[in-house]
Motif scaffolding. Sequence first.
Motif, PDB file in Angstrom:
ATOM      1  N   LEU A  80     -17.561  37.336  16.547  1.00 45.98           N
ATOM      2  CA  LEU A  80     -17.453  38.036  15.266  1.00 45.98           C
ATOM      3  C   LEU A  80     -18.501  39.128  15.094  1.00 45.98           C
ATOM      4  O   LEU A  80     -18.452  39.898  14.134  1.00 45.98           O
ATOM      5  N   GLU A  81     -19.479  39.144  15.983  1.00 47.57           N
ATOM      6  CA  GLU A  81     -20.600  40.090  15.919  1.00 47.57           C
ATOM      7  C   GLU A  81     -21.353  40.005  14.598  1.00 47.57           C
ATOM      8  O   GLU A  81     -21.759  40.999  14.002  1.00 47.57           O
ATOM      9  N   ARG A  82     -21.548  38.762  14.118  1.00 44.62           N
ATOM     10  CA  ARG A  82     -22.299  38.543  12.888  1.00 44.62           C
ATOM     11  C   ARG A  82     -22.708  37.078  12.797  1.00 44.62           C
ATOM     12  O   ARG A  82     -22.248  36.239  13.572  1.00 44.62           O
ATOM     13  N   GLU A  83     -23.553  36.794  11.834  1.00 40.08           N
ATOM     14  CA  GLU A  83     -23.941  35.413  11.572  1.00 40.08           C
ATOM     15  C   GLU A  83     -22.870  34.719  10.737  1.00 40.08           C
ATOM     16  O   GLU A  83     -22.176  35.356   9.948  1.00 40.08           O
ATOM     17  N   THR A  84     -22.751  33.415  10.929  1.00 44.03           N
ATOM     18  CA  THR A  84     -21.829  32.617  10.141  1.00 44.03           C
ATOM     19  C   THR A  84     -22.552  31.382   9.622  1.00 44.03           C
ATOM     20  O   THR A  84     -23.526  30.913  10.224  1.00 44.03           O
ATOM     21  N   LEU A  85     -22.072  30.842   8.516  1.00 48.50           N
ATOM     22  CA  LEU A  85     -22.581  29.596   7.950  1.00 48.50           C
ATOM     23  C   LEU A  85     -21.607  28.498   8.345  1.00 48.50           C
ATOM     24  O   LEU A  85     -20.407  28.593   8.060  1.00 48.50           O
ATOM     25  N   GLU A  86     -22.127  27.463   9.022  1.00 55.85           N
ATOM     26  CA  GLU A  86     -21.272  26.427   9.598  1.00 55.85           C
ATOM     27  C   GLU A  86     -21.914  25.055   9.456  1.00 55.85           C
ATOM     28  O   GLU A  86     -23.103  24.940   9.180  1.00 55.85           O
ATOM     29  N   ILE A  87     -21.107  24.033   9.720  1.00 54.36           N
ATOM     30  CA  ILE A  87     -21.663  22.704   9.897  1.00 54.36           C
ATOM     31  C   ILE A  87     -22.166  22.611  11.342  1.00 54.36           C
ATOM     32  O   ILE A  87     -21.690  23.331  12.215  1.00 54.36           O
ATOM     33  N   PRO A  88     -23.133  21.749  11.621  1.00 54.63           N
ATOM     34  CA  PRO A  88     -23.606  21.589  12.999  1.00 54.63           C
ATOM     35  C   PRO A  88     -22.478  21.103  13.907  1.00 54.63           C
ATOM     36  O   PRO A  88     -21.665  20.260  13.507  1.00 54.63           O
ATOM     37  N   ALA A  89     -22.447  21.631  15.118  1.00 53.40           N
ATOM     38  CA  ALA A  89     -21.380  21.268  16.056  1.00 53.40           C
ATOM     39  C   ALA A  89     -21.792  21.620  17.472  1.00 53.40           C
ATOM     40  O   ALA A  89     -22.712  22.412  17.688  1.00 53.40           O
ATOM     41  N   GLY A  90     -21.067  21.063  18.418  1.00 56.43           N
ATOM     42  CA  GLY A  90     -21.311  21.407  19.811  1.00 56.43           C
ATOM     43  C   GLY A  90     -20.331  20.714  20.736  1.00 56.43           C
ATOM     44  O   GLY A  90     -19.591  19.806  20.338  1.00 56.43           O
ATOM     45  N   CYS A  91     -20.351  21.151  21.976  1.00 56.26           N
ATOM     46  CA  CYS A  91     -19.481  20.568  23.006  1.00 56.26           C
ATOM     47  C   CYS A  91     -20.022  19.222  23.458  1.00 56.26           C
ATOM     48  O   CYS A  91     -21.229  18.985  23.437  1.00 56.26           O
ATOM     49  N   ARG A  92     -19.103  18.384  23.891  1.00 53.68           N
ATOM     50  CA  ARG A  92     -19.522  17.126  24.492  1.00 53.68           C
ATOM     51  C   ARG A  92     -20.197  17.415  25.833  1.00 53.68           C
ATOM     52  O   ARG A  92     -19.893  18.410  26.486  1.00 53.68           O
ATOM     53  N   ASP A  93     -21.104  16.546  26.229  1.00 49.85           N
ATOM     54  CA  ASP A  93     -21.780  16.688  27.520  1.00 49.85           C
ATOM     55  C   ASP A  93     -20.852  16.339  28.684  1.00 49.85           C
ATOM     56  O   ASP A  93     -21.060  16.787  29.801  1.00 49.85           O
ATOM     57  N   SER A  94     -19.835  15.528  28.402  1.00 49.72           N
ATOM     58  CA  SER A  94     -18.851  15.155  29.419  1.00 49.72           C
ATOM     59  C   SER A  94     -17.548  14.829  28.702  1.00 49.72           C
ATOM     60  O   SER A  94     -17.527  14.623  27.493  1.00 49.72           O
TER      61      SER A  94
END
Length: 186
Positions: free
Chosen positions: A67-81
């Motif tokens: 998006l070429e900008r900052e966003t306000l989000e809940i914490p999230a991420g990919c699984r390690d496996s």
Amino acid sequence: MIERMKRLNRELKYQGAILDVYRDTMEFPDGSHEEWDFISHRMGAAAILPVLPDGRIVMVRQYRNALERETLEIPAGCRDSRTEDTGLCAAREMEEETGYKSEHVEHLLSLRTTVAFCDEFVEIYVAKDLQPGTRHLDSAESIDVEIYSLDELCQMIYDGKIQDGKTVSAIMAYSNRVKSSAQKQQ
């Protein structure tokens, strides 16, 4: 009744760190063919809505390249496996990004982010009874932690200030849960 489509071929076009991009050759019920793009998200992801004892919600603000900008989000991420428990992943990401941890993590909803061309799924959780933990960002992360009321976040969604799908889904689902619980107590 929907007639069946058939995939004749899937060709890997790009293999990234977490995404693979394919070109699918599809056959339609009338026998015609077309090429479609497909993105495979290899690990899946988890996200979490951290709720403070006073009901306010911990959010993260970060730059998003798409998006070429900052966003306000809940914490999230990919699984390690592929086998990592999504609840553990969500709790880990919350502590890494916000510095809060919790022993009270509850599943809120399952989300498929972009069904037209991507198989990514995100399992979303709610965390309560937050305790101070240890914030440790990845080397490529620059994240600000911000705290808002549920009403403020809902208004930001209605105003178009929050557009991230997992975040909108989590806030609206949690808002519905809070309102339903309040109605049952009356």
